[in-house]
Design a protein around this motif. Sequence first.
Motif, PDB file in Angstrom:
ATOM      1  N   VAL A  63       0.853  -1.184   0.000  1.00 22.20           N
ATOM      2  CA  VAL A  63       0.000   0.000   0.000  1.00 22.20           C
ATOM      3  C   VAL A  63       0.896   1.244   0.000  1.00 22.20           C
ATOM      4  N   SER A  64       0.623   2.172  -0.904  1.00 26.43           N
ATOM      5  CA  SER A  64       1.470   3.366  -1.084  1.00 26.43           C
ATOM      6  C   SER A  64       1.853   4.041   0.221  1.00 26.43           C
ATOM      7  N   THR A  72       1.421  13.599  -1.013  1.00 27.02           N
ATOM      8  CA  THR A  72       0.384  13.777   0.003  1.00 27.02           C
ATOM      9  C   THR A  72       0.741  13.275   1.399  1.00 27.02           C
ATOM     10  N   ASN A  73       1.857  12.591   1.564  1.00 28.00           N
ATOM     11  CA  ASN A  73       2.225  12.149   2.917  1.00 28.00           C
ATOM     12  C   ASN A  73       3.626  12.599   3.348  1.00 28.00           C
ATOM     13  N   LEU A  95      10.239   2.738  -3.753  1.00 29.71           N
ATOM     14  CA  LEU A  95       9.271   3.670  -4.315  1.00 29.71           C
ATOM     15  C   LEU A  95       9.193   4.889  -3.409  1.00 29.71           C
ATOM     16  N   GLY A  96       9.125   6.060  -4.021  1.00 29.29           N
ATOM     17  CA  GLY A  96       9.022   7.297  -3.253  1.00 29.29           C
ATOM     18  C   GLY A  96      10.343   7.739  -2.660  1.00 29.29           C
ATOM     19  N   ASN A  97      10.287   8.762  -1.870  1.00 27.66           N
ATOM     20  CA  ASN A  97      11.427   9.429  -1.232  1.00 27.66           C
ATOM     21  C   ASN A  97      12.329  10.080  -2.275  1.00 27.66           C
ATOM     22  N   LEU A  98      13.159   9.321  -2.993  1.00 27.65           N
ATOM     23  CA  LEU A  98      14.015   9.891  -4.034  1.00 27.65           C
ATOM     24  C   LEU A  98      13.857   9.153  -5.347  1.00 27.65           C
ATOM     25  N   ASN A  99      13.888   9.885  -6.442  1.00 25.37           N
ATOM     26  CA  ASN A  99      14.071   9.268  -7.749  1.00 25.37           C
ATOM     27  C   ASN A  99      15.493   8.722  -7.761  1.00 25.37           C
ATOM     28  N   GLU A 100      15.674   7.484  -8.169  1.00 30.94           N
ATOM     29  CA  GLU A 100      16.988   6.856  -8.111  1.00 30.94           C
ATOM     30  C   GLU A 100      17.617   6.735  -9.493  1.00 30.94           C
ATOM     31  N   PHE A 101      18.841   7.234  -9.599  1.00 27.63           N
ATOM     32  CA  PHE A 101      19.588   7.106 -10.849  1.00 27.63           C
ATOM     33  C   PHE A 101      19.941   5.651 -11.105  1.00 27.63           C
ATOM     34  N   ALA A 136       3.225  12.593  -7.273  1.00 33.20           N
ATOM     35  CA  ALA A 136       1.962  11.920  -6.964  1.00 33.20           C
ATOM     36  C   ALA A 136       2.174  10.419  -6.848  1.00 33.20           C
ATOM     37  N   PRO A 137       1.310   9.746  -6.086  1.00 37.17           N
ATOM     38  CA  PRO A 137       1.429   8.297  -5.928  1.00 37.17           C
ATOM     39  C   PRO A 137       1.453   7.543  -7.255  1.00 37.17           C
ATOM     40  N   ALA A 138       0.794   8.052  -8.271  1.00 40.26           N
ATOM     41  CA  ALA A 138       0.759   7.373  -9.574  1.00 40.26           C
ATOM     42  C   ALA A 138       2.152   7.206 -10.165  1.00 40.26           C
TER      43      ALA A 138
END
Length: 165
Positions: A63-64, A72-73, A95-101, A136-138
């Motif tokens: 769950v996201s 949103t969180n 998933l989330g926090n940082l975009n990973e290279f 966004a979660p998407a």
Amino acid sequence: QAFYLGKTEVTQAQYGGGTSTLPRNLSWNNAQAFCTAKGLRLPTSAEWEFACRAGTTTARYGVSNDIAWYTTNSGGVLHSVATKLPNTLGLYDMLGNLNEFCSGWWDTYTQESVIDPQGPTSGTYRVLRGGSFLEAPAKNRASYRQGASSTQTESHLGFRVARNP
């Protein structure tokens, strides 16, 4: 081929910044230099997705809100690593926090390159995976890919290390 992947994104303490939060304003060139100096490497895009999915076929391994920091969180701020639940391989913040290279160049996949795609040998943008605390979660899903230049530095960019056995 077998590979090892960092349990978390590289933190400032690991990078040399002395705190437990993640590197800020880091480029692909910085990430690559760090990996080279440590005898490590960035994961390929295919390795990253394989590790993120951890045997699942769904967009997310949970769950996201339980597994990712996103618009949103997150409160619009970066969070310390491993404060959300890991996937079944024990990897945090996939998933989330940082975009990973990742190591390769960004491009769209062709139908012929679905299995272990290697990507183009050159390009304009480097592959980013996983989404970030500003998105966004998407966009925080295993298949989401985007690109950034090798010199682009922003607060939502980071990396995790990989190595061969």
